[in-house]
Motif scaffolding. Sequence first.
Motif, mmCIF file in Angstrom:
data_model
loop_
_atom_site.group_PDB
_atom_site.id
_atom_site.type_symbol
_atom_site.label_atom_id
_atom_site.label_comp_id
_atom_site.label_asym_id
_atom_site.label_seq_id
_atom_site.Cartn_x
_atom_site.Cartn_y
_atom_site.Cartn_z
ATOM 1 N N TYR A 94 23.440 -9.767 -5.349
ATOM 2 C CA TYR A 94 23.923 -8.443 -4.968
ATOM 3 C C TYR A 94 23.594 -7.398 -6.020
ATOM 4 C CZ TYR A 94 26.350 -10.344 -0.938
ATOM 5 O OH TYR A 94 26.633 -10.934 0.259
ATOM 6 N N MET A 95 23.667 -7.803 -7.283
ATOM 7 C CA MET A 95 23.322 -6.857 -8.356
ATOM 8 C C MET A 95 21.860 -6.443 -8.240
ATOM 9 S SD MET A 95 23.696 -7.393 -12.476
ATOM 10 C CE MET A 95 22.328 -8.551 -12.566
ATOM 11 N N ILE A 96 20.979 -7.429 -7.979
ATOM 12 C CA ILE A 96 19.549 -7.117 -7.822
ATOM 13 C C ILE A 96 19.316 -6.215 -6.614
ATOM 14 C CG2 ILE A 96 17.303 -8.131 -7.251
ATOM 15 C CD1 ILE A 96 18.170 -10.573 -8.941
ATOM 16 N N MET A 97 20.017 -6.520 -5.509
ATOM 17 C CA MET A 97 19.848 -5.713 -4.297
ATOM 18 C C MET A 97 20.273 -4.268 -4.525
ATOM 19 S SD MET A 97 21.178 -8.476 -1.457
ATOM 20 C CE MET A 97 21.304 -7.284 -0.133
ATOM 21 N N TYR A 98 21.449 -4.079 -5.140
ATOM 22 C CA TYR A 98 21.955 -2.715 -5.353
ATOM 23 C C TYR A 98 21.073 -1.949 -6.333
ATOM 24 C CZ TYR A 98 26.151 -4.468 -3.014
ATOM 25 O OH TYR A 98 27.023 -5.019 -2.118
ATOM 26 N N PHE A 99 20.718 -2.623 -7.449
ATOM 27 C CA PHE A 99 19.863 -1.944 -8.439
ATOM 28 C C PHE A 99 18.485 -1.650 -7.861
ATOM 29 C CE2 PHE A 99 22.934 -3.051 -11.720
ATOM 30 C CZ PHE A 99 22.799 -1.980 -12.605
ATOM 31 N N ASN A 102 0.807 -1.229 0.000
ATOM 32 C CA ASN A 102 0.000 0.000 0.000
ATOM 33 C C ASN A 102 0.834 1.270 0.000
ATOM 34 O OD1 ASN A 102 1.034 -0.334 2.523
ATOM 35 N ND2 ASN A 102 -0.822 0.310 3.624
ATOM 36 N N LYS A 103 2.156 1.145 -0.126
ATOM 37 C CA LYS A 103 3.013 2.338 -0.108
ATOM 38 C C LYS A 103 3.014 3.046 -1.460
ATOM 39 C CE LYS A 103 4.507 1.532 4.107
ATOM 40 N NZ LYS A 103 4.148 2.406 5.232
ATOM 41 N N SER A 104 3.295 2.291 -2.517
ATOM 42 C CA SER A 104 3.332 2.885 -3.866
ATOM 43 C C SER A 104 3.363 1.766 -4.891
ATOM 44 C CB SER A 104 4.571 3.768 -4.017
ATOM 45 O OG SER A 104 4.773 4.095 -5.376
ATOM 46 N N TRP A 105 2.510 1.890 -5.908
ATOM 47 C CA TRP A 105 2.484 0.830 -6.918
ATOM 48 C C TRP A 105 3.780 0.810 -7.726
ATOM 49 C CZ3 TRP A 105 3.136 1.638 -12.077
ATOM 50 C CH2 TRP A 105 2.958 2.952 -12.554
ATOM 51 N N GLN A 106 4.419 1.983 -7.893
ATOM 52 C CA GLN A 106 5.682 2.028 -8.637
ATOM 53 C C GLN A 106 6.760 1.211 -7.927
ATOM 54 O OE1 GLN A 106 3.855 4.727 -7.824
ATOM 55 N NE2 GLN A 106 3.922 6.316 -9.412
ATOM 56 N N TRP A 107 6.886 1.444 -6.616
ATOM 57 C CA TRP A 107 7.885 0.682 -5.857
ATOM 58 C C TRP A 107 7.536 -0.813 -5.828
ATOM 59 C CZ3 TRP A 107 7.533 4.861 -1.493
ATOM 60 C CH2 TRP A 107 8.424 5.907 -1.776
ATOM 61 N N SER A 108 6.259 -1.135 -5.699
ATOM 62 C CA SER A 108 5.825 -2.541 -5.687
ATOM 63 C C SER A 108 6.174 -3.235 -6.995
ATOM 64 C CB SER A 108 4.317 -2.627 -5.441
ATOM 65 O OG SER A 108 3.985 -2.072 -4.191
ATOM 66 N N THR A 138 17.028 1.991 -7.665
ATOM 67 C CA THR A 138 15.778 2.274 -8.391
ATOM 68 C C THR A 138 14.714 2.826 -7.445
ATOM 69 O OG1 THR A 138 16.307 0.391 -9.818
ATOM 70 C CG2 THR A 138 14.106 1.298 -10.014
ATOM 71 N N ILE A 139 14.640 2.267 -6.236
ATOM 72 C CA ILE A 139 13.655 2.763 -5.251
ATOM 73 C C ILE A 139 13.920 4.234 -4.929
ATOM 74 C CG2 ILE A 139 12.966 2.614 -2.811
ATOM 75 C CD1 ILE A 139 13.216 -0.460 -3.117
ATOM 76 N N TYR A 140 15.202 4.574 -4.707
ATOM 77 C CA TYR A 140 15.524 5.973 -4.387
ATOM 78 C C TYR A 140 15.350 6.884 -5.599
ATOM 79 C CZ TYR A 140 17.192 4.917 0.285
ATOM 80 O OH TYR A 140 17.263 4.544 1.600
ATOM 81 N N PHE A 141 15.646 6.336 -6.782
ATOM 82 C CA PHE A 141 15.478 7.137 -8.006
ATOM 83 C C PHE A 141 13.999 7.459 -8.230
ATOM 84 C CE2 PHE A 141 14.793 7.458 -12.619
ATOM 85 C CZ PHE A 141 15.681 8.483 -12.939
ATOM 86 N N VAL A 142 13.157 6.429 -8.132
ATOM 87 C CA VAL A 142 11.715 6.640 -8.292
ATOM 88 C C VAL A 142 11.188 7.503 -7.140
ATOM 89 C CG1 VAL A 142 9.450 5.499 -8.276
ATOM 90 C CG2 VAL A 142 11.357 4.510 -9.585
ATOM 91 N N GLY A 143 11.715 7.264 -5.934
ATOM 92 C CA GLY A 143 11.295 8.046 -4.776
ATOM 93 C C GLY A 143 11.610 9.518 -4.938
ATOM 94 N N GLY A 169 9.729 9.271 4.362
ATOM 95 C CA GLY A 169 9.676 8.209 5.369
ATOM 96 C C GLY A 169 9.264 6.883 4.761
ATOM 97 N N ASP A 170 8.256 6.929 3.862
ATOM 98 C CA ASP A 170 7.817 5.696 3.188
ATOM 99 C C ASP A 170 8.935 5.085 2.352
ATOM 100 O OD1 ASP A 170 5.352 5.860 4.292
ATOM 101 O OD2 ASP A 170 4.340 6.652 2.510
ATOM 102 N N MET A 171 9.722 5.958 1.716
ATOM 103 C CA MET A 171 10.813 5.476 0.867
ATOM 104 C C MET A 171 11.871 4.738 1.690
ATOM 105 S SD MET A 171 13.209 7.651 -1.767
ATOM 106 C CE MET A 171 14.048 8.539 -0.455
ATOM 107 N N VAL A 172 12.193 5.299 2.869
ATOM 108 C CA VAL A 172 13.167 4.655 3.751
ATOM 109 C C VAL A 172 12.644 3.296 4.206
ATOM 110 C CG1 VAL A 172 14.340 4.791 5.986
ATOM 111 C CG2 VAL A 172 14.167 6.829 4.538
ATOM 112 N N VAL A 173 11.364 3.278 4.646
ATOM 113 C CA VAL A 173 10.747 2.029 5.100
ATOM 114 C C VAL A 173 10.663 1.029 3.959
ATOM 115 C CG1 VAL A 173 8.629 0.999 5.995
ATOM 116 C CG2 VAL A 173 9.434 3.157 6.929
ATOM 117 N N PHE A 174 10.228 1.485 2.793
ATOM 118 C CA PHE A 174 10.069 0.601 1.627
ATOM 119 C C PHE A 174 11.407 -0.028 1.250
ATOM 120 C CE2 PHE A 174 9.243 -0.958 -2.529
ATOM 121 C CZ PHE A 174 7.877 -1.163 -2.592
ATOM 122 N N SER A 175 12.457 0.804 1.291
ATOM 123 C CA SER A 175 13.790 0.305 0.953
ATOM 124 C C SER A 175 14.191 -0.819 1.914
ATOM 125 C CB SER A 175 14.797 1.454 1.027
ATOM 126 O OG SER A 175 16.101 0.973 0.788
#
Length: 587
Positions: A246-251, A152-158, A255-260, A277-283
């Motif tokens: 690790y590549m998936i984790m870093y990307f 429920n945070k953001s469909w883009q991040w999901s 990507t989460i911070y870029f979209v955020g 705050g949601d971005m930090v939690v989502f990450s």
Amino acid sequence: MFKLFKNFSKKDIILIIVAIVLIVGQVWLDLKLPDYMSEITVLVQTEGSSIKDILINGGYMLLCALGSLMSAIIVGYTASNISASFSMRVRKKLFSKVLKLGIHEVKQFSTSSLITRTTNDITQIQMLISMGLQLIIKAPITAVWAITKILNKSWQWSAIVAVAVLVLLSTIVTLMIIVLPRFKKVQKMIDKINGIVRENVIGIRVVRAFNAEKYQEDKFENANDELTNMQLFNQKAFSIMSPVMYMIMYFLTLTIYFVGAHLIDGALMSEKLVLFGDMVVFSSYAMQVIMSFLMLAMIFMMVPRAQVSAERINEVIDSEISVKDGEIEKSDSNLVGTVEFKNVSFKYPDAEECLLKNISFKANKGETVAFIGSTGSGKSTLINLVPRFYDVTEGEILIDGVNVKNYKQDILHNKIGYVPQKAVMFDGTVASNVAYGDNGKGEKTDKVIKEAIRVAQGTDFVEKMEGQYEAHIAQGGTNVSGGQRQRLAIARAIARDPEIYIFDDSFSALDYKTDATLRKELKKYTNNATSLIVAQRIGTVMNADKILVLDNGNCVGIGTHKELLKNCEVYKQIALSQLSEEELNNE
């Protein structure tokens, strides 16, 4: 594998339930951490926030981390306990089953393979339970719980997390398809290496005598290289997992911070802080999801090999035993000590023709019946049918008037004192080897042991050994000679005080003088017991009450020494090949 898990005890199941509860608690504590982190982030960015509130949330984070650590320690200890007790139980069950297997079944699996299954294969299952109990339960719970918190945070991040998970799953599935078939080959290669090492150690004298060290080294090196190359391929395939993870984790984080950043940039001023705050939690939650799949990937690396090991273990445990137990514990007949073959024929399970054909004879109490014939005529096979190392194909064998198939095997074996063709010694002392096994008559005393060794003409060499009757005997009897091993094996049979003695070419390593003296003493000591003797020497069998002459599995003559010299050409030829006609006439 699930079939093997039926060996969990009630205590194990209770401990597993406790572990699951603790793991759920651990996951809850781990997933609470981002919530407190979000609170702290908002408090730091909000004007007028109290340092006390920040410290309180920080304290809750520390408590959650400490609680999670304690749960992890308890779960790790519990999982180790469960896996160790489970492997002990399965190993015991497997070992007990191996002891019950007939000779044919043992040959089917091979000795080296049975050793691997009892050790390496069970270790694979133990490792899976120890680590899997923690990871298999924790990973899906963490993944599902974390996903429900971020949906429920953001469909883009999901959507970003969904793509990352799909890439991860695709990698894992591809690796499984490539590597899974190779794990079965790995276990068979370990069997092969065990077989080569065992063969080399047993035959070390022959290897050295024939200067075959280089040949054996090359043989081992080829098998070792084959296993190494297979394992290297498997490990290289699995090594792809780590960089992909690790590549998936870093990307994913980037990507989460870029979209955020874009979402925050386009949001209203009042929403920017909430989005941050949601971005930090989502990450944090996204990392939990990826770490969950990383844990599953670790399990997927272990499951294929453990699955193969479980199949190999079940293959032994579920194998059909060809020699089944009877129900009779005691014969009602008065025919104590009698052995009778009635039209017995036998062929090995994988053979086309019978090795023994229509053999009939009877040995009464106190009689000595000997078997002689050319190599491969079926002498050893015939007497191995008495203790039911194999079962007859046709006809029946009666002991004390009862078919051997109807006896309970321990009762049958307690009637028999068996001396094999190759004397087997166990790691221990002279006394422990002679007193070996249960004869159903209680513990064998020192007097019985010494008397058995005396009759077997072993007193002289035993009393010269350091420690005498407590002298050390190495595994396989490698620290005593062949003749000494045979005399100790004969003493072991005498100490059982059985109704029936079986000597399978058990005097071959003895000199003629010791052979004659031993048989003379043995006749005195065992005059109330029946003796079945397989021998190559005419001198060993000529005084028997009855001699059976075997030729290509057929009984071509039966009678005393003198009768067979007159009536059986095969026996006469064997006798003349060892003694002159003058010596035979004198005898």
